[in-house]
Design a protein around this motif. Sequence first.
Motif, PDB file in Angstrom:
ATOM      1  N   ASP A  70       0.826  -1.214   0.000  1.00  0.00           N
ATOM      2  CA  ASP A  70       0.000   0.000   0.000  1.00  0.00           C
ATOM      3  C   ASP A  70       0.861   1.264   0.000  1.00  0.00           C
ATOM      4  O   ASP A  70       0.383   2.340   0.319  1.00  0.00           O
ATOM      5  N   ASP A  71       2.132   1.150  -0.365  1.00  0.00           N
ATOM      6  CA  ASP A  71       3.001   2.314  -0.330  1.00  0.00           C
ATOM      7  C   ASP A  71       2.603   3.380  -1.345  1.00  0.00           C
ATOM      8  O   ASP A  71       2.895   4.544  -1.164  1.00  0.00           O
ATOM      9  N   ASN A 101       3.874  21.238   0.488  1.00  0.00           N
ATOM     10  CA  ASN A 101       4.471  20.120  -0.227  1.00  0.00           C
ATOM     11  C   ASN A 101       4.560  20.439  -1.707  1.00  0.00           C
ATOM     12  O   ASN A 101       3.927  21.383  -2.200  1.00  0.00           O
ATOM     13  N   ILE A 102       5.333  19.633  -2.418  1.00  0.00           N
ATOM     14  CA  ILE A 102       5.373  19.672  -3.878  1.00  0.00           C
ATOM     15  C   ILE A 102       5.374  18.242  -4.389  1.00  0.00           C
ATOM     16  O   ILE A 102       5.678  17.303  -3.656  1.00  0.00           O
ATOM     17  N   ASN A 160       2.896   8.659 -10.794  1.00  0.00           N
ATOM     18  CA  ASN A 160       4.277   8.686 -11.260  1.00  0.00           C
ATOM     19  C   ASN A 160       5.097   9.763 -10.554  1.00  0.00           C
ATOM     20  O   ASN A 160       6.212  10.061 -10.978  1.00  0.00           O
ATOM     21  N   CYS A 161       4.526  10.332  -9.486  1.00  0.00           N
ATOM     22  CA  CYS A 161       5.177  11.429  -8.774  1.00  0.00           C
ATOM     23  C   CYS A 161       5.621  10.994  -7.378  1.00  0.00           C
ATOM     24  O   CYS A 161       5.168   9.968  -6.857  1.00  0.00           O
ATOM     25  N   LEU A 162       6.483  11.778  -6.797  1.00  0.00           N
ATOM     26  CA  LEU A 162       6.870  11.625  -5.392  1.00  0.00           C
ATOM     27  C   LEU A 162       6.409  12.879  -4.665  1.00  0.00           C
ATOM     28  O   LEU A 162       6.728  13.999  -5.079  1.00  0.00           O
ATOM     29  N   VAL A 163       5.634  12.707  -3.584  1.00  0.00           N
ATOM     30  CA  VAL A 163       5.164  13.855  -2.822  1.00  0.00           C
ATOM     31  C   VAL A 163       6.220  14.205  -1.788  1.00  0.00           C
ATOM     32  O   VAL A 163       6.711  13.340  -1.058  1.00  0.00           O
ATOM     33  N   VAL A 164       6.598  15.485  -1.754  1.00  0.00           N
ATOM     34  CA  VAL A 164       7.720  15.954  -0.947  1.00  0.00           C
ATOM     35  C   VAL A 164       7.237  16.989   0.058  1.00  0.00           C
ATOM     36  O   VAL A 164       6.682  18.024  -0.320  1.00  0.00           O
ATOM     37  N   TYR A 179       4.276   9.525   3.515  1.00  0.00           N
ATOM     38  CA  TYR A 179       3.712  10.874   3.604  1.00  0.00           C
ATOM     39  C   TYR A 179       2.361  10.812   2.909  1.00  0.00           C
ATOM     40  O   TYR A 179       2.266  10.341   1.780  1.00  0.00           O
ATOM     41  N   PHE A 180       1.316  11.251   3.575  1.00  0.00           N
ATOM     42  CA  PHE A 180      -0.049  11.061   3.090  1.00  0.00           C
ATOM     43  C   PHE A 180      -0.360   9.576   2.906  1.00  0.00           C
ATOM     44  O   PHE A 180      -1.168   9.202   2.059  1.00  0.00           O
ATOM     45  N   GLY A 181       0.329   8.703   3.667  1.00  0.00           N
ATOM     46  CA  GLY A 181       0.057   7.279   3.609  1.00  0.00           C
ATOM     47  C   GLY A 181       0.732   6.529   2.474  1.00  0.00           C
ATOM     48  O   GLY A 181       0.508   5.333   2.296  1.00  0.00           O
ATOM     49  N   VAL A 182       1.554   7.241   1.682  1.00  0.00           N
ATOM     50  CA  VAL A 182       2.239   6.605   0.559  1.00  0.00           C
ATOM     51  C   VAL A 182       3.722   6.947   0.627  1.00  0.00           C
ATOM     52  O   VAL A 182       4.156   7.770   1.436  1.00  0.00           O
ATOM     53  N   VAL A 183       4.525   6.314  -0.240  1.00  0.00           N
ATOM     54  CA  VAL A 183       5.946   6.624  -0.287  1.00  0.00           C
ATOM     55  C   VAL A 183       6.132   8.106  -0.602  1.00  0.00           C
ATOM     56  O   VAL A 183       5.532   8.634  -1.536  1.00  0.00           O
ATOM     57  N   GLY A 184       6.949   8.778   0.186  1.00  0.00           N
ATOM     58  CA  GLY A 184       7.203  10.193  -0.041  1.00  0.00           C
ATOM     59  C   GLY A 184       8.521  10.601   0.567  1.00  0.00           C
ATOM     60  O   GLY A 184       9.318   9.776   1.013  1.00  0.00           O
TER      61      GLY A 184
END
Length: 403
Positions: A27-28, A111-112, A125-129, A165-170
């Motif tokens: 669930d990442d 965030n970005i 396809n993004c990474l939340v930072v 972050y926000f429950g996903v990979v970040g």
Amino acid sequence: MKAMRKLVWMLLAVSMVGFTSCDSDDDDWIDDGGQGSGGSDEGGVVTPSGSGTYADPWNVAAAKENQDTDYKFVKGFIVGQVPSGDLEEAQFEAPFSGTSVSGEPLTEGQNILIAATADEKNVNNCLVVQLNPGALRTGLNLITEGNAAKVLGKEVILQGNLEKYFGVVGMKSTSYAILVESSEEFGAIIDPDGDFNVPELLITDLRAMLQGSKITITEDKKIIGIVISDVVNNNVSSLKQIVVAAEDNSAGIVLYCSENNDSYLIGDKVEVRVKDLSLENYGGLLELNGVPLVNIRKVGTGTVTPRVTTVADVKNNSSAWQSTLVTVQGEYVPALSDGTFGSSNAATTNTIKDGNDEVNSYVSKFAKFCSTKVPTGTKSITGIVDCYKNTLQLNIRSEADIK
């Protein structure tokens, strides 16, 4: 100095031959839908590359494969932001917006989103930072007027911790960024083995530096203090918050860390490197914001003796005594009808009465003593002078502060 730091990181990169991948939880990351506003299903999956160093940063695909690694460098293009905790609401086009927990419009985004290409519009396809408060958030967020025109679509290298972050990979606790095209830098590179051999800045002098709402500290110095907040009994507004006071209790400051604190306890003597940190007034409470835990180290133990005073004097000296310990004689009056300190359902605001004077006393819903009955009668009450939304508070750490 920045050039020297870069050289160190580049030399470290030369000695590395690859990167180690970690297995990700199922669930990442959201793999279906969720393009966000203006999104499409197009956009490619990129082969992981890089080694996570400044000279050879991971791309977004490699960053996703390396969750739970700290102080790594990731490279990508700034393509959007998430205005709330829901990735489905990702924004890829101006105007960018968001609201605070109080419902007020944000003036700075928190965030970005970065991606392998500048035209990516699929949030998957993004990474939340997460953007740490201070120069990095002010310079890179997309909400502040003029920022989107300057940074949207630009390639950036960031340093931070790869975690959910926000429950996903970040990426969280982001401390440093550089725009590749312009070489404009924000924040500072964190060396996990950083040098604490810098001059001391008295907490009193640190507090005096703030003349407005926010500044970024440019001096390469450290403060030294004793932890007076209690993460064990958990009567804090956030697990990221640590309160330290000078050993003579002359001044104190809130450290609002970029990560949860589970290491620093009452009585720990700590050094805190302050360069490039944000010093700001948050609703009347002066705090160092976005403090990485690697900027703090324990150097011993100590005792802070509370100032014995009255509620009236606390009110008259609330600014000077903020984030220090005081002891007053008074009655601790519970707000709840069952006579307990608080509730696990919501924070509780009790009252300390000293004759005709009174002051609020906050108890978190996470405090371990919530269900304990408040002792009756006039007592000796010790607490930290605090402020919330410009309202004075005198907050106990545990029931042991009432004797």
